[in-house]
Design an enzyme around this catalytic site. Structure first.
Site, mmCIF file in Angstrom:
data_model
loop_
_atom_site.group_PDB
_atom_site.id
_atom_site.type_symbol
_atom_site.label_atom_id
_atom_site.label_comp_id
_atom_site.label_asym_id
_atom_site.label_seq_id
_atom_site.Cartn_x
_atom_site.Cartn_y
_atom_site.Cartn_z
ATOM 1 N N ARG A 1 1.041 -31.994 8.057
ATOM 2 C CA ARG A 1 0.411 -30.887 8.794
ATOM 3 C C ARG A 1 -0.090 -29.802 7.835
ATOM 4 N NH1 ARG A 1 5.359 -31.419 13.111
ATOM 5 N NH2 ARG A 1 4.532 -33.300 14.103
ATOM 6 N N HIS B 1 8.812 -25.393 7.682
ATOM 7 C CA HIS B 1 7.795 -26.252 8.306
ATOM 8 C C HIS B 1 6.387 -26.039 7.756
ATOM 9 C CE1 HIS B 1 10.212 -27.147 12.253
ATOM 10 N NE2 HIS B 1 10.819 -27.557 11.155
ATOM 11 N N ASN B 2 6.047 -24.820 7.377
ATOM 12 C CA ASN B 2 4.653 -24.517 6.984
ATOM 13 C C ASN B 2 4.492 -24.311 5.492
ATOM 14 O OD1 ASN B 2 5.222 -22.332 9.640
ATOM 15 N ND2 ASN B 2 4.089 -24.238 9.917
ATOM 16 N N CYS C 1 2.536 -3.727 3.953
ATOM 17 C CA CYS C 1 1.741 -2.544 4.290
ATOM 18 C C CYS C 1 2.403 -1.906 5.510
ATOM 19 C CB CYS C 1 0.275 -2.894 4.510
ATOM 20 S SG CYS C 1 -0.074 -3.967 5.918
ATOM 21 N N GLY C 2 1.677 -1.088 6.257
ATOM 22 C CA GLY C 2 2.299 -0.415 7.397
ATOM 23 C C GLY C 2 2.783 -1.402 8.450
ATOM 24 N N THR C 3 1.933 -2.354 8.788
ATOM 25 C CA THR C 3 2.273 -3.361 9.799
ATOM 26 C C THR C 3 2.541 -4.729 9.203
ATOM 27 O OG1 THR C 3 -0.051 -3.948 10.046
ATOM 28 C CG2 THR C 3 0.804 -2.241 11.530
ATOM 29 N N GLY D 1 -2.604 -6.082 7.955
ATOM 30 C CA GLY D 1 -3.817 -5.926 7.134
ATOM 31 C C GLY D 1 -3.693 -6.619 5.791
ATOM 32 N N ASP E 1 0.857 -1.185 0.000
ATOM 33 C CA ASP E 1 0.000 0.000 0.000
ATOM 34 C C ASP E 1 0.897 1.240 0.000
ATOM 35 O OD1 ASP E 1 0.800 0.398 2.627
ATOM 36 O OD2 ASP E 1 -1.191 0.171 3.497
ATOM 37 N N HIS E 2 0.274 2.405 0.221
ATOM 38 C CA HIS E 2 1.006 3.677 0.101
ATOM 39 C C HIS E 2 2.103 3.842 1.144
ATOM 40 C CE1 HIS E 2 -2.443 3.992 2.748
ATOM 41 N NE2 HIS E 2 -1.780 4.911 3.420
ATOM 42 N N HIS F 1 5.927 -32.508 8.124
ATOM 43 C CA HIS F 1 5.381 -31.166 7.915
ATOM 44 C C HIS F 1 4.406 -31.133 6.745
ATOM 45 C CE1 HIS F 1 7.992 -29.781 11.012
ATOM 46 N NE2 HIS F 1 9.042 -30.310 10.387
HETATM 47 C C1 RB5 Z 1 -2.479 2.331 6.562
HETATM 48 O O1 RB5 Z 1 -2.598 3.461 7.349
HETATM 49 C C2 RB5 Z 1 -2.325 1.117 7.454
HETATM 50 O O2 RB5 Z 1 -3.516 0.854 8.118
HETATM 51 C C3 RB5 Z 1 -1.909 -0.078 6.628
HETATM 52 O O3 RB5 Z 1 -0.721 0.186 5.982
HETATM 53 C C4 RB5 Z 1 -1.659 -1.365 7.388
HETATM 54 O O4 RB5 Z 1 -0.771 -1.182 8.418
HETATM 55 C C5 RB5 Z 1 -2.843 -2.117 7.804
HETATM 56 O O5 RB5 Z 1 -2.766 -3.211 8.383
#
Ligand code: RB5
Length: 148
Positions: A135, A97-98, A64-66, A69, A7-8, A132
């Site tokens: 599983r 393993h997965n 993405c950011g984390t 998502g 994403d951005h 594995h």
């Molecule tokens: C965008 O702000 C953020 O929500 C996205 O990049 C991500 O981290 C979502 O899980």
């Protein structure tokens, strides 16, 4: 062929991963996003995950950011085994393993150096098979609505 998506928040990190893939001689297909305009990560996670599930691409790296998502979105596509992680050990074992076929991480969580190390380790690690495989087959059975 490696499916890429972000994403951005993760355009710069996707560039770092492209450089890694270039250096490893691995081809990739970029499913977007391509601009810094705020966008919805499920769209790009879905497109890349579909390409992996259909066999158009062998594996995917989604950012993405984390990493969470886009990983949740990708994991809704049947046939994906998504690993969201911030460390080399988890990424390596998720392949060994997965047999994970999609790796995600967060551009706001880890730096580019660690991201490249994680991606390289994941790309190079083989699936061990054996117990594995049984599983992983059980995971597929769950996905197909079977009881264990
Ligand atoms: C965008 O702000 C953020 O929500 C996205 O990049 C991500 O981290 C979502 O899980």
């Amino acid at each position: 062929m490696i499916a890429l998506a972000c994403d951005h928040t993760a355009l710069e990190m996707k560039k770092e991963i492209k450089s890694l893939l270039d250096s490893m001689g691995l081809e990739y297909k970029d499913f977007g996003t391509f601009t810094e305009e705020s966008c919805d990560y499920p769209v790009y996670g879905y497109r890349a995950a579909k390409a992996v599930a259909s066999g158009e691409c062998d594996r995917g790296i989604l950012i993405c950011g984390t990493g969470v998502g886009i990983g949740i979105a990708a994991s809704k596509v049947k046939g994906t085994r998504v690993c969201t992680c911030s460390d080399v050990y988890t990424a390596t074992l998720s392949k060994r393993h997965n047999n994970s076929n999609i790796l995600t991480f967060g551009a706001r969580v880890i730096g580019p150096g660690l991201a490249v190390m994680i991606a390289r380790a994941w790309l190079e690690e083989p699936f061990e098979g054996g117990r594995h495989q049984r599983r992983v087959d059980q995971i597929t059975a769950i996905e197909n609505g079977e009881a264990l």
